[in-house]
Design an enzyme around this catalytic site. Structure first.
Site, short mmCIF file in Angstrom:
data_model
loop_
_atom_site.label_atom_id
_atom_site.label_comp_id
_atom_site.label_asym_id
_atom_site.label_seq_id
_atom_site.Cartn_x
_atom_site.Cartn_y
_atom_site.Cartn_z
N HIS A 53 4.37 4.73 -6.80
CA HIS A 53 3.29 5.14 -7.97
C HIS A 53 3.92 3.73 -9.22
CE1 HIS A 53 0.78 7.41 -10.15
NE2 HIS A 53 1.30 8.84 -10.53
N HIS A 91 -3.73 0.02 -2.22
CA HIS A 91 -3.96 1.42 -4.11
C HIS A 91 -5.16 2.29 -3.35
CE1 HIS A 91 -5.61 3.45 -7.07
NE2 HIS A 91 -4.85 3.35 -7.86
N ASP A 145 -0.21 -2.35 -11.18
CA ASP A 145 1.44 -2.75 -11.70
C ASP A 145 1.88 -4.01 -12.12
OD1 ASP A 145 2.35 -0.39 -13.07
OD2 ASP A 145 2.24 0.62 -10.71
N1 ACO Z 1 2.15 -4.82 1.43
C1 ACO Z 1 1.91 -4.47 2.63
N2 ACO Z 1 1.20 -3.93 2.60
C2 ACO Z 1 0.27 -3.14 2.35
C3 ACO Z 1 0.80 -2.54 0.97
C4 ACO Z 1 1.10 -3.11 0.01
N3 ACO Z 1 1.75 -3.09 -1.37
N4 ACO Z 1 0.56 -0.93 1.02
C5 ACO Z 1 -0.92 -1.21 2.07
N5 ACO Z 1 -0.50 -1.47 2.53
C6 ACO Z 1 -0.95 -1.41 4.04
C7 ACO Z 1 0.23 -0.21 5.04
O1 ACO Z 1 1.33 -0.81 5.67
C8 ACO Z 1 -0.76 0.48 6.15
O2 ACO Z 1 -0.89 -0.54 7.35
P1 ACO Z 1 -0.89 0.22 8.55
O3 ACO Z 1 -2.86 0.50 8.30
O4 ACO Z 1 -0.76 -0.90 9.48
O5 ACO Z 1 0.25 1.10 8.77
C9 ACO Z 1 -2.42 0.00 5.63
O6 ACO Z 1 -2.40 -1.04 4.54
C10 ACO Z 1 -2.40 1.54 4.28
O7 ACO Z 1 -1.93 1.59 3.54
P2 ACO Z 1 -0.90 3.32 2.95
O8 ACO Z 1 0.15 3.09 2.49
O9 ACO Z 1 -1.58 4.03 4.24
O10 ACO Z 1 -1.67 3.76 1.98
P3 ACO Z 1 -1.87 4.71 0.64
O11 ACO Z 1 -3.38 5.26 0.02
O12 ACO Z 1 -1.23 6.00 1.70
O13 ACO Z 1 -0.74 4.12 -0.08
C11 ACO Z 1 -0.10 2.76 -2.14
C12 ACO Z 1 -1.17 3.56 -1.10
C13 ACO Z 1 1.25 3.59 -2.48
C14 ACO Z 1 -0.31 2.62 -3.58
C15 ACO Z 1 0.30 1.25 -0.70
O14 ACO Z 1 -0.48 0.80 -1.04
C16 ACO Z 1 1.74 1.19 -1.52
O15 ACO Z 1 2.58 1.19 -1.26
N6 ACO Z 1 1.53 0.03 -2.57
C17 ACO Z 1 2.89 -0.68 -3.04
C18 ACO Z 1 3.98 0.46 -4.13
C19 ACO Z 1 2.45 0.26 -5.34
O16 ACO Z 1 2.35 -1.19 -5.67
N7 ACO Z 1 2.23 1.23 -5.62
C20 ACO Z 1 1.36 1.48 -7.05
C21 ACO Z 1 0.02 1.98 -7.38
S1 ACO Z 1 -0.73 2.11 -8.34
C22 ACO Z 1 -0.34 2.76 -9.15
O17 ACO Z 1 0.38 3.91 -8.52
C23 ACO Z 1 -0.15 3.23 -10.93
#
Ligand code: ACO
Length: 385
Positions: free
Chosen positions: A220, A259, A315
């Site tokens: 987050h 996201h 971010d």
């Molecule tokens: N880099 C690479 N792969 C990613 C990323 C990423 N940043 N984000 C998602 N994916 C992939 C996951 O590995 C997953 O792959 P899979 O289906 O093969 O397992 C798929 O995309 C779906 O991702 P989830 O993590 O299940 O998506 P979720 O909706 O649960 O999570 C989140 C969203 C937490 C923001 C995620 O994209 C992430 O961890 N991003 C990196 C952290 C980040 O930048 N957070 C800030 C968010 S904005 C905010 O809060 C202000």
């Protein structure tokens, strides 16, 4: 039959008039106003008014709110002592979480949950979070906290109290826009935490303390700090593509991408990118934007190849903006908290206006129908951890 929904994805937990996140269209709208319009044409103080009262202020409203911010911005010495005893030995977000919780001991409305008291606390908490964040930065840097100035905006005061000098117009405008962009975002994880706490009729300080703890996580608000560490690890922009491919190859996520709600570009990201470019225009370091651009291109290629819709989020560009403005890296998430305090408090007020306890269920998948063995006969070391 009830369904299990991991991470509550797609669940609508209630109605709100505060903001709309249109994930497919890539739109963020506060009270009917698009974020691009607000970030360019309204100050953070005006946006606070919009979030709390549903309307942008006229000049008299804004003057009145500014006066309340000025009156509410000071924090008691007892709270500064809390920061003195925690800021160096804990993460700045942990120090903020502790200090905001402690603020309730000095707040005359702490246990009053009436609408008027919540309104007063929302203003004070938003102003005080800025003062606390700057004080944490000063004390961690070996200095003393600086008192807020009545003639400065919230954005200018944040930089002034943190760095000890009044920011120029560009720096103030950029931080002001960043505060607006981060102020509110629908039912995000930290706002949900705040609303869950508020729904038990706990007080506002309890709710926002829960929210700060939730924002701290790297999935987050904590992602902005991780983005900057990534940019610093990549020595030259030419090395960025390999860095991304190697990280993805190890199964790691690239911070600042992805996201839960946006299936297209986070609308806040291009606004922050433009602000980062403006900073460059006055001689900032070009490396961060060049490296960011290679990371973005490589992520697009890699995610396309994997058939995933992963785009930069807020971010990704806020990190280099804060860094260039001299905000210490481990304080990035605290700056986010300064902005989001406006949204959290708006949601606490909205929750308490029409409250019902938030209490979902869990599907039990553990063992069943066991009987207790006398303790002397039990085998130790078992358990699901
Ligand atoms: N880099 C690479 N792969 C990613 C990323 C990423 N940043 N984000 C998602 N994916 C992939 C996951 O590995 C997953 O792959 P899979 O289906 O093969 O397992 C798929 O995309 C779906 O991702 P989830 O993590 O299940 O998506 P979720 O909706 O649960 O999570 C989140 C969203 C937490 C923001 C995620 O994209 C992430 O961890 N991003 C990196 C952290 C980040 O930048 N957070 C800030 C968010 S904005 C905010 O809060 C202000």
């Amino acid at each position: 039959m009830s369904t299990t929904n991991k991470g509550l994805e797609g669940v609508v937990m209630g109605q709100t008039m505060i903001s709309q996140v249109a994930g497919d269209a890539g739109q963020l709208i506060y009270g009917g106003y698009h974020i691009e319009d607000l970030a360019g044409n309204a100050t953070f103080e005006e946006v606070c008014h919009l979030l709390w009262y549903g309307e942008l202020p006229d000049e008299a409203d804004l003057d009145a709110l500014r006066t309340r911010f000025v009156q509410g911005m000071s924090v008691d010495d007892r709270i500064l002592d809390v920061i003195r005893s925690t800021a160096k030995s804990s993460h700045p977000m942990a120090a903020l979480r502790t200090a905001v919780s402690a603020l309730s001991a000095t707040d005359p409305d702490a246990e009053d949950k009436s609408h008027d008291a919540n309104d007063r606390k929302a203003v004070r908490l938003t102003a005080q979070t800025i003062t606390l964040t700057a004080a944490i930065a000063r004390i961690r840097g070996g200095g003393d906290p600086i008192a807020p100035r009545a003639d400065l905006s919230l954005a200018a005061n944040l930089l002034y109290m943190m760095r000890g000098e009044v920011p120029d117009d560009l720096a103030e405008r950029i931080i002001d826009a960043a505060l607006t962009l981060h102020a509110e975002h629908g039912m995000n994880a930290s706002t949900f935490s705040a609303r869950v706490a508020a729904s038990t009729l706990a007080d506002m300080h309890s709710a926002v303390t829960a929210a700060i703890g939730t924002l701290k996580g790297p999935l987050h608000g904590g992602a902005n700090e991780q983005v900057m560490h990534m940019l610093l690890k990549i020595d030259r922009p030419e090395e960025a593509a390999q860095y991304v491919r190697d990280a993805l190859g190890r199964g790691e996520k690239i911070m600042g991408f992805g996201h839960r709600v946006y299936r297209t570009l986070d609308p806040r990201a291009p606004i922050l990118k433009t602000l980062a470019e403006e900073l460059l225009g006055r001689g900032g370091e070009t490396r961060w934007l060049e490296t960011s651009s290679v990371i973005q291109t490589t992520m697009r290629e890699e995610m396309d190849r994997r058939g995933k819709k992963i785009y930069p989020n807020v971010d990704f560009f806020s990190a280099s903006v804060y860094y260039t403005l001299g905000v210490p890296i481990d304080l990035f998430t605290n700056v986010f908290a300064c902005a989001r305090m406006a949204g959290w408090t708006a949601h606490v007020i909205e929750q308490m206006k029409d409250n019902r306890l938030i209490r979902p269920k869990a599907e039990y998948v553990g063992p069943k129908d066991r009987t207790v063995t006398p303790i002397a006969q039990r085998v130790s070391g078992a358990g699901h951890g």
